[in-house]
Write an enzyme that holds these catalytic residues in place. Structure first.
Site: not given
Length: 547
Positions: A481-483
Site C-alpha cells: 500500500f505504498h503507491q
C-alpha cells in the site's frame, strides 16, 4: 461547461486544497496559520469521527469499508499470472493516514539525496529538519528526532507480544542486529516499528493537523465534496468545480489550487481537467489543455510476500478471534487504552542490506504475531484471524525498479481509473523477491523460532526450488500500500509532472503535494514522507506568496 449542469454556488478563497489526506491536512493547517489567508479544503470522503478509525487496530475493520475507502483494484497483471491487486486508499478526513497500519518510517537519507539530484532542495539536508519539525517522538527529542511537533510517534517496545520478542531473538541469531531507532542515526537492523498513535488513539494527519486548525474562521473544510475538474483560464488554474449533495459548486482560487489527492486521485484529476497524455484525453473526448505524457506514469509500489506459520505457543489469534477474547481486549482498551487494540498488527520488522555494494537496505521485514489466511481480492477483513495460534513473517524489496501507470477510463470523474501496476517487471525486482524468500527461511531456521514453530503452513516446506518459490511469489504476493510517483517531481518536464517547487509544468497557479510527486519510492513506509511533503509544500507556497 456542460449546459445540463446547474451551478448552485460560487465561492472565492486564496487557496483551494483538493484532498484532506496526509499532505492536505498539513497544508490546511500551515496555510491557515496566518489567520488571514482564506483556505478551502475539499474532501471526497466524510468525517473521521469513526470508532474504528480512531482505535489503532481498527484498520482491520475498515480495510474493505467503502464509506471511508476508495477500494481500488488493479488491472490483471501479466507479470503475476493475471493477479489483480486490491488497493485500499483513504476516502475520509486524514486520507490513508486514517486507515493505514500507522508504521512510521522516514526513509533512508540516500533516498532524498536521489530526490535532490533531480529536484534541488529535496536532499536529506533539506528534508531532515522537516521530519524533526513534524515529529512528537516519545523517545525524547535530540539532534536527530523532534519532540514538539504535531505528529505523535510512539515506541511500543514495552507492549509487544511475546512472539515479537522471539522474532527479535531470531533475527539476532541469523546475523541481523537489533536497532532501537531505525529513524535515528542508522536504518539497518531488526526492530519494533514506531507507530503514529497518542494515548492509545490513532494519530492520523487529520487528528494531528486538521483537528486543531478547524476552529480557525479562515479555514473551510468541506466533506463529501468530490472535485470533478480544475477550472483553467488558458493555462492558469483559477479554481475547481466540485459536487456535493447532488449540487455543483465552483470554488475560485485567488492564489493557487493545490492537489493532495494521492497517487491515484491527483493524476486522475489532472487528466480529467485536460492535463495529461493527449491521446488518452482525446480518446474520452476531453479537450487537451496541456499535453503532459508523464501524468500517471512512473507508478511505483512496494510488493511483498510472506510465510505463515502455525505456532506452538499462543499468538494474537486467540485474543482477537473468539468472542470472549474480543471482550477482554476491548475492556483492556476501554479502561486503560492499552493492549492489542492500541497497537498495529505489524509489530516487528526492520531493514536488511543483502548486497555489500548497496548504499542502503535492500529488504524491509514485517512480523505480525497474528495470522489470517489470505483470500481473493476484497473478500476478507483483516480482523478474522485463523482458529489456531499462528504468525506471519514477510518482506518487500525497498527500492523496486518496476514502474506502472494509470489513466482515466472515462470522462466521468466518479469512475475509477485503469491501474496497471506492472509489478516484477525487472530482473532486479524478481531477484530480490527470491532473495527475500530465502532470507525468511534463514531467520526461521534459528533456535529461537524453532522453539515456537509447529509447522510452516504457507508456502510449505515442499515449496523450495527457485521455480516453485517464484511461482508462489507471483500467485500470493501482496501490495504494501505504498503507491507513489504518478506526478513525479523533477526539473525536466520531459520526465516529470511538477518542478522542485511542486508547480505543474506548463500550468500556472497549480501544484501537486502528496505521494504522487515522489521521484523514486522511499526505503520504507510512505506515510511519513507524504506528511513531510505537506510540510515542505507549505514552506514553498508561503515563500512564493511573499515573493
Amino acid at each position: 461547461m456542460d449546459a445540463a449542469k446547474q451551478i448552485n454556488k460560487v465561492n472565492e478563497y486564496d487557496y483551494v486544497i483538493v484532498g484532506a489526506g496526509s499532505a492536505g491536512s498539513v497544508l490546511a493547517n500551515r496555510l491557515s496559520e496566518d489567520g488571514t489567508s482564506k483556505v478551502l479544503v475539499l474532501e471526497a470522503g466524510g468525517t473521521d469521527k469513526n470508532f474504528w478509525i480512531q482505535v489503532p487496530i481498527g484498520y482491520g475493520k475498515i480495510f474493505h469499508d467503502q464509506r471511508v475507502n476508495w477500494k481500488y483494484v488493479t488491472e490483471p497483471d501479466p507479470n503475476l499470472d493475471g493477479l489483480q491487486m486490491y488497493w485500499p486508499r483513504g476516502k475520509v478526513l486524514g486520507g490513508s493516514s486514517s486507515i493505514n497500519a500507522m508504521v512510521y518510517v522516514r526513509g533512508h537519507r540516500m533516498d532524498y539525496n536521489d530526490w535532490g539530484a533531480v529536484a534541488p532542495g529535496w536532499g536529506w539536508g533539506d528534508v531532515e529538519p522537516l521530519f524533526r519539525r513534524m515529529e512528537n517522538w516519545d523517545g525524547g527529542p535530540d539532534q536527530r528526532r523532534g519532540g514538539v511537533g504535531p505528529l505523535s510517534v510512539f515506541d511500543p517496545a514495552a507492549e509487544i507480544h511475546p512472539l515479537t520478542k522471539t522474532y527479535l531473538q531470531a533475527t539476532a541469531q541469523s546475523g541481523i542486529p537489533q536497532n532501537p531507532d531505525y529513524n535515528g542515526a542508522e536504518m539497518e537492523g531488526s526492530t519494533v516499528y514506531q507507530i503514529t498513535t497518542k494515548d492509545g488513539f490513532r494519530a492520523s494527519a487529520a487528528r494531528s493537523y486538521l483537528w486543531p486548525a478547524r476552529k480557525r474562521s479562515n479555514l473551510d473544510v468541506q466533506t463529501r465534496a468530490h472535485v470533478n475538474r480544475i477550472l483553467l483560464d488558458g493555462k492558469r488554474a483559477v479554481g475547481v468545480e466540485y459536487r456535493q449533495k447532488g449540487r455543483y459548486i465552483i470554488a475560485h482560487a485567488r492564489r493557487e489550487v493545490i492537489l493532495c489527492g494521492g497517487a491515484v486521485n491527483s493524476p486522475q484529476l489532472l487528466q480529467l481537467s485536460g492535463i495529461g497524455p493527449a491521446a488518452v484525453l482525446q480518446k474520452y473526448g476531453l479537450h487537451v489543455v496541456h499535453d503532459a505524457p508523464q501524468v500517471g506514469r512512473n507508478l511505483q509500489d512496494h510488493l511483498g510476500a510472506d510465510y505463515m506459520f502455525r505456532a506452538k505457543v499462543p499468538s494474537l489469534n486467540e485474543q482477537l478471534r473468539p468472542l470472549l477474547g474480543k471482550l477482554r481486549v476491548g475492556l483492556q482498551y476501554v479502561l486503560a487504552r492499552k493492549g492489542p487494540l492500541s497497537l498495529s498488527l505489524n509489530q516487528g520488522g526492520g531493514f536488511v542490506r543483502l548486497n555489500d555494494a548497496s548504499d542502503r537496505p535492500d529488504l524491509q521485514l514485517y512480523f505480525s504475531p497474528v495470522s489470517y489466511t489470505r483470500a481473493p481480492v476484497g473478500t476478507r477483513p483483516l480482523m478474522s484471524p485463523d482458529p489456531f495460534p499462528g504468525f506471519l513473517l514477510g518482506f518487500n524489496p525497498c527500492k523496486p525498479t518496476s514502474t506502472g501507470h494509470l489513466q482515466i477510463r472515462s470522462a466521468d470523474p466518479t469512475i475509477a481509473p485503469e491501474i496497471h501496476a506492472n509489478y516484477l517487471d525487472t530482473q532486479h525486482d524478481r531477484d530480490l523477491m527470491l532473495a527475500g524468500m530465502r532470507l525468511i527461511r534463514k531467520i526461521t531456521d534459528t533456535p529461537a523460532f524453532k522453539s515456537v514453530i509447529d509447522a510452516e503452513m504457507s508456502p510449505g516446506l515442499d515449496v523450495s526450488s527457485d521455480d516453485d518459490l517464484n511461482a508462489y511469489i507471483r500467485q500470493k504476493c501482496w501490495t504494501v500500500f505504498h503507491q507513489c510517483g504518478t506526478c513525479r517531481m523533477g526539473h525536466d518536464p520531459a520526465t516529470s509532472v511538477v518542478d522542485e517547487r511542486l508547480r505543474v509544468h506548463g500550468i500556472q497557479r497549480l501544484r501537486v503535494a502528496d505521494a504522487s510527486i515522489f521521484p523514486t519510492i522511499p526505503t520504507g513506509n510512505t506515510n511519513a514522507p507524504a506528511i513531510m511533503v505537506g510540510e515542505k509544500a507549505s514552506d514553498l507556497i508561503r515563500q512564493d506568496a511573499r515573493a
